[in-house]
Design a protein around this motif. Sequence first.
Motif, mmCIF file in Angstrom:
data_model
loop_
_atom_site.group_PDB
_atom_site.id
_atom_site.type_symbol
_atom_site.label_atom_id
_atom_site.label_comp_id
_atom_site.label_asym_id
_atom_site.label_seq_id
_atom_site.Cartn_x
_atom_site.Cartn_y
_atom_site.Cartn_z
ATOM 1 N N UNK A 199 -3.215 -0.749 2.540
ATOM 2 C CA UNK A 199 -4.152 -0.692 3.656
ATOM 3 C C UNK A 199 -5.029 -1.932 3.602
ATOM 4 N N UNK A 200 -5.484 -2.375 4.752
ATOM 5 C CA UNK A 200 -6.484 -3.438 4.814
ATOM 6 C C UNK A 200 -7.821 -2.831 5.182
ATOM 7 N N UNK A 201 -8.833 -3.123 4.358
ATOM 8 C CA UNK A 201 -10.211 -2.759 4.675
ATOM 9 C C UNK A 201 -10.997 -4.035 4.999
ATOM 10 N N UNK A 202 -10.320 -4.930 5.733
ATOM 11 C CA UNK A 202 -10.850 -6.271 5.930
ATOM 12 C C UNK A 202 -10.365 -7.198 4.841
ATOM 13 N N UNK A 203 -9.843 -6.613 3.760
ATOM 14 C CA UNK A 203 -9.152 -7.323 2.685
ATOM 15 C C UNK A 203 -8.000 -6.440 2.207
ATOM 16 N N UNK A 204 -6.997 -7.020 1.550
ATOM 17 C CA UNK A 204 -5.775 -6.258 1.244
ATOM 18 C C UNK A 204 -5.911 -5.369 0.012
ATOM 19 N N UNK A 205 -5.393 -4.136 0.114
ATOM 20 C CA UNK A 205 -5.416 -3.187 -1.004
ATOM 21 C C UNK A 205 -4.075 -2.487 -1.125
ATOM 22 N N UNK A 206 -3.649 -2.279 -2.380
ATOM 23 C CA UNK A 206 -2.578 -1.320 -2.641
ATOM 24 C C UNK A 206 -3.129 -0.282 -3.604
ATOM 25 N N UNK A 207 -2.715 0.968 -3.417
ATOM 26 C CA UNK A 207 -3.273 2.094 -4.165
ATOM 27 C C UNK A 207 -2.140 2.869 -4.818
ATOM 28 N N UNK A 208 -2.327 3.176 -6.122
ATOM 29 C CA UNK A 208 -1.376 3.991 -6.873
ATOM 30 C C UNK A 208 -2.085 5.273 -7.310
ATOM 31 N N UNK A 209 -1.385 6.397 -7.246
ATOM 32 C CA UNK A 209 -1.918 7.629 -7.818
ATOM 33 C C UNK A 209 -1.460 7.729 -9.264
ATOM 34 N N UNK A 210 -2.410 8.006 -10.181
ATOM 35 C CA UNK A 210 -2.099 8.084 -11.609
ATOM 36 C C UNK A 210 -2.582 9.420 -12.158
ATOM 37 N N UNK A 211 -1.971 9.910 -13.255
ATOM 38 C CA UNK A 211 -2.415 11.185 -13.839
ATOM 39 C C UNK A 211 -3.838 11.111 -14.361
ATOM 40 N N UNK A 212 -4.204 9.978 -14.945
ATOM 41 C CA UNK A 212 -5.553 9.794 -15.459
ATOM 42 C C UNK A 212 -5.907 8.314 -15.432
ATOM 43 N N UNK A 213 -7.116 7.996 -15.020
ATOM 44 C CA UNK A 213 -7.513 6.584 -14.961
ATOM 45 C C UNK A 213 -7.737 6.011 -16.356
ATOM 46 N N UNK A 214 -8.018 6.886 -17.325
ATOM 47 C CA UNK A 214 -8.351 6.399 -18.660
ATOM 48 C C UNK A 214 -7.178 5.685 -19.321
ATOM 49 N N UNK A 215 -5.958 6.166 -19.055
ATOM 50 C CA UNK A 215 -4.779 5.542 -19.657
ATOM 51 C C UNK A 215 -3.961 4.737 -18.642
ATOM 52 N N UNK A 216 -4.496 4.544 -17.439
ATOM 53 C CA UNK A 216 -3.778 3.789 -16.413
ATOM 54 C C UNK A 216 -3.610 2.332 -16.850
ATOM 55 N N UNK A 217 -2.478 1.709 -16.524
ATOM 56 C CA UNK A 217 -2.204 0.327 -16.968
ATOM 57 C C UNK A 217 -2.900 -0.715 -16.087
ATOM 58 N N UNK A 218 -4.204 -0.587 -15.967
ATOM 59 C CA UNK A 218 -4.966 -1.453 -15.069
ATOM 60 C C UNK A 218 -4.846 -2.920 -15.458
ATOM 61 N N UNK A 219 -4.968 -3.201 -16.749
ATOM 62 C CA UNK A 219 -5.021 -4.591 -17.204
ATOM 63 C C UNK A 219 -3.651 -5.231 -17.374
ATOM 64 N N UNK A 220 -2.585 -4.426 -17.314
ATOM 65 C CA UNK A 220 -1.234 -4.979 -17.415
ATOM 66 C C UNK A 220 -0.529 -4.962 -16.060
ATOM 67 N N UNK A 221 -0.485 -3.793 -15.420
ATOM 68 C CA UNK A 221 0.164 -3.681 -14.118
ATOM 69 C C UNK A 221 -0.699 -4.303 -13.011
ATOM 70 N N UNK A 222 -2.016 -4.203 -13.140
ATOM 71 C CA UNK A 222 -2.913 -4.733 -12.122
ATOM 72 C C UNK A 222 -2.652 -6.188 -11.777
ATOM 73 N N UNK A 223 -2.659 -7.105 -12.756
ATOM 74 C CA UNK A 223 -2.431 -8.515 -12.423
ATOM 75 C C UNK A 223 -1.035 -8.808 -11.901
ATOM 76 N N UNK A 224 -0.035 -8.017 -12.330
ATOM 77 C CA UNK A 224 1.317 -8.238 -11.815
ATOM 78 C C UNK A 224 1.414 -7.845 -10.347
ATOM 79 N N UNK A 225 0.769 -6.727 -9.988
ATOM 80 C CA UNK A 225 0.766 -6.332 -8.582
ATOM 81 C C UNK A 225 -0.101 -7.271 -7.749
ATOM 82 N N UNK A 226 -1.232 -7.703 -8.301
ATOM 83 C CA UNK A 226 -2.122 -8.615 -7.560
ATOM 84 C C UNK A 226 -1.358 -9.834 -7.054
ATOM 85 N N UNK A 227 -0.467 -10.366 -7.890
ATOM 86 C CA UNK A 227 0.252 -11.598 -7.555
ATOM 87 C C UNK A 227 1.711 -11.343 -7.174
#
Length: 276
Positions: free
Chosen positions: A155-183
């Motif tokens: 979705x665009x909120x004036x800037x681009x976003x992709x959203x994933x549903x995860x079982x828990x944010x505490x163990x979500x691969x934010x710092x590994x998967x995040x930069x790969x999806x960003x680029x």
Amino acid sequence: MNITFTKMHGLGNDFVVIDTVSQPLSLTTSQVRRIADRRLGVGCDQILLVTQPPSTEVDFGYRIFNADGSEVEQCGNGARCFARFVRDQGLTDKDNLRVQTVGGVIHLQLESDGQVTVNMGIPRFAPEQIPFKVDCEADVYSLAVDGQCVEVSIVSMGNPHCVLRVPTVHSAPVLTLGPMLEKHPRFPQRVNVGFMQIISFDHIQLRVYERGTGETPACGTGACAAVVIGKRRGWLSHQVKVDLPGGRLSICWEGDNKPVWMTGPVETVFKGSITL
């Protein structure tokens, strides 16, 4: 060049806010990076510039630069700081403001309790408006990332976003998967990545890897994007509490062709000057 600024934050998402109405200036990419540097400069996630209104239809212009020097279209936490800043600096006496960003016009309202409500505009889902490279629009897309398939909604909120549903944010691969999806190559202008855990129909937890910045304590447009995607997919109500590492935002979205409303706190940290 000596620049006066105010350091502010919204739920820990921190900003250097500069009034270019009273002190006209323009910043180079290297100067933006210097100001944002947490060791050599002031330190912040983003730099916000208050500018002259580009038309009589708005009260101010609003430019947003990431810590890496790139300019972006929108920032929800920054918008709340922007509203408080222009009132505190005496640049306006209005409680309701219309502000022009690269991503469009946004509406800001200063509440009596010190919080700020932002009309973040109508979400956009067409791939070309994200932008996102795909043949046709869908609710869910599968992306190949590092040998795995990841399901995302965009979705665009004036800037681009992709959203994933995860079982828990505490163990979500934010710092590994995040930069790969960003680029990811299917996002030609890169993308902000939200990792959403649904607690109940009106409550989620969220972590966001921001384009050009990395993970931040809070992301206003990311909170809006998560609620929009959650409601569109039948997971969430129209009024949702969003808990981010830095604190809570309230997001309201009534559905298609309706604007998203975000309410949250603002804090001023200090004022200062820097010579560049």
